[in-house]
Design an enzyme around this catalytic site. Structure first.
Site, PDB file in Angstrom:
ATOM      1  N   ARG A  41      52.015  37.156  38.646  1.00  0.00           N
ATOM      2  CA  ARG A  41      51.907  36.529  39.974  1.00  0.00           C
ATOM      3  C   ARG A  41      51.383  35.110  39.860  1.00  0.00           C
ATOM      4  NH1 ARG A  41      47.831  39.944  42.600  1.00  0.00           N
ATOM      5  NH2 ARG A  41      47.936  38.497  44.330  1.00  0.00           N
TER       6      ARG A  41
ATOM      7  N   ASP B  67      47.524  46.102  36.830  1.00  0.00           N
ATOM      8  CA  ASP B  67      47.105  44.891  37.541  1.00  0.00           C
ATOM      9  C   ASP B  67      47.003  43.714  36.589  1.00  0.00           C
ATOM     10  OD1 ASP B  67      46.093  43.380  39.860  1.00  0.00           O
ATOM     11  OD2 ASP B  67      44.317  43.232  38.614  1.00  0.00           O
TER      12      ASP B  67
HETATM   13  N1  URA Z   1      41.571  38.591  42.930  1.00  0.00           N
HETATM   14  C1  URA Z   1      42.187  39.671  42.404  1.00  0.00           C
HETATM   15  O1  URA Z   1      41.575  40.458  41.683  1.00  0.00           O
HETATM   16  N2  URA Z   1      43.480  39.870  42.692  1.00  0.00           N
HETATM   17  C2  URA Z   1      44.188  39.043  43.473  1.00  0.00           C
HETATM   18  O2  URA Z   1      45.345  39.290  43.710  1.00  0.00           O
HETATM   19  C3  URA Z   1      43.545  37.906  44.025  1.00  0.00           C
HETATM   20  C4  URA Z   1      42.228  37.708  43.735  1.00  0.00           C
END
Ligand code: URA
Length: 432
Positions: free
Chosen positions: A168, A161
């Protein structure tokens, strides 16, 4: 398996198999898949979407991309909270000490600013000395000792992530239900709390601009939590105007402290009490009214503020400087004044967040440096009456004395009308 074929398949609107999603997450985390391929796939997902099975697989792959934290030593007493991102959202700084002061254990992984939204980790790092990167053993020891520890996505927790989130942010692929749900829930599952309260923001400053999309996101995340045996609740809350009056890092920490000292009332405090009540309720299995009363008492008795100072100091923060008048002082400031008379009827909150980024409060490039003193203090908000020449906001920066671009964007974000706008609810809905 080739990433090219996976990109092509999603580009053409087909479902990806579990193996294809896992191949992408593993390959990108291990740097075997290049940024440009990952960007292309993310954009294809953005346009074509993912169904619930694909989203669940992506979430699991993100969660299992690194270490997971075992919080079983705290029994069922662990609770986490996560916001989908907003402008002026400093709720974690307030709810974490409230909930910890009431005997719940908060071991939380927070994020940095993303796009126009601020991040808790940046706000915490604005406190000189505060450590947001701790080994798992230290996190557990701190939670056992004082009931609260908030860290960034450091170490090896959900590393997929960390990489995907950063990409992203730079490729305009943030505001997609599957990508947000898997990013948040992948981290939450890895961080190990038994109960999870989600604050799903909705409105012009949120990634979800309307209630329907916010509900879709809330339902998707609650379902992921349920399937993974976590008590999960989502509150859909207003982000059509910034939360509180301050946007930035140090000025938001100061505003949070005012709530914790029981000196500031209004929507920010109300939302924090509501979120805390939901956290205490799921954690202790008591009703919301009782949990709300406990949260109010923690603020009124300043127990929450004492817990906040204990937490900051435990993670290395310089409490003396934090409490000093110099903490949020910026080198330059500029007042934005009203050009016409009337009510502030609408605020484009995303534009306000972007204006704060221009001042230095957020990042414009990967790994960019933040000016912790930069930000915006709003003197007037949606629904307030404004006279010509009256101060609407003060902009702060220590990195630039040229406020023209930020001031212009900020002014463009406000709509003035002769009619007082109808109030909007602070909380639209709760999804259980
Ligand atoms: N917060 C997150 O942790 N991830 C996202 O994609 C958007 C907000």
């Amino acid at each position: 398996m080739r990433i090219y074929d996976i990109i092509e398949k999603k580009r053409d609107g087909y479902e990806l198999t579990d193996e294809e999603i896992e191949f992408f997450v593993r390959g990108y985390t291990n740097a075997q898949i290049e940024d440009y391929c990952a960007s292309a796939l993310l954009m294809a997902i953005f346009f074509r979407g993912m169904n619930s099975r694909e989203t669940a697989t992506l979430t699991r792959a993100i969660c299992l991309s690194g270490d997971t934290v075992d919080l079983s030593m705290f029994g069922d007493n662990t609770v986490d909270k996560h916001s989908t991102g907003g402008v002026g959202d400093k709720t974690t700084l307030i709810v974490a000490p409230i909930v910890a002061s009431l005997g719940c254990s908060v071991a939380k992984m927070s994020g940095r600013g993303l796009g126009h939204t601020g991040g808790t980790v940046d706000k915490l790092e604005s406190i000189t000395g505060f450590r947001t990167s701790l080994p798992t053993g230290d996190i557990l020891a701190q939670v056992e000792k004082i009931g609260v520890c908030v860290v960034g996505q450091s170490g090896n927790l959900a590393p997929a992530d960390k990489k995907i989130y950063a990409l992203r942010d730079l490729t305009a692929t943030v505001d997609n239900v599957s990508l947000i749900a898997s990013s948040i829930m992948g981290k939450k599952l890895a961080a190990g709390a038994k109960s999870i309260v989600l604050d799903v923001k909705c409105g012009s400053g949120a990634f979800m601009k309307n209630e329907k999309d916010a509900e879709l996101l809330a339902t998707e995340m609650v379902e992921i939590g349920r399937r993974n045996s976590r008590n999960t609740v989502a509150l859909i809350t207003d982000m059509d105007t910034p939360l509180g009056n301050c946007i930035g890092n140090r000025i938001e920490v100061e505003e949070a402290m005012k709530v914790l000292k029981n000196e500031l009332h209004g929507e920010l405090r109300d939302l924090c009490v509501e979120l805390s009540a939901n956290m205490v309720s799921v954690c202790k299995k008591i009703g919301i009214p009782e949990a709300k009363k406990l949260a109010e008492e923690s603020l009124a008795s300043k127990k929450a503020f004492e817990k906040f100072l204990e937490w900051i100091s435990c993670q290395g923060g310089d409490v003396g400087f934090l409490l000093s008048d110099d903490f949020s002082k910026a080198l330059y400031e500029f007042d934005v004044v009203g050009k016409s008379q009337g009510y502030i009827s609408k605020t484009n909150t995303e534009k306000i967040g972007k204006a704060a980024c221009i001042l230095g409060a957020g990042r414009t490039e990967l790994g960019g440096k933040i000016d912790f003193t930069a930000g915006i203090r709003m003197h007037k908000k949606r629904g307030d009456h404004l006279k010509k020449g009256e101060k609407i906001a003060t902009l702060y920066s220590s990195t630039t004395s040229d406020f023209s671009q930020a001031a212009q964007l900020f002014s463009k974000a406000l709509e003035i009308s002769t009619e007082k706008p109808a109030p909007t609810p602070l909380i639209y809905k709760t999804v259980r």
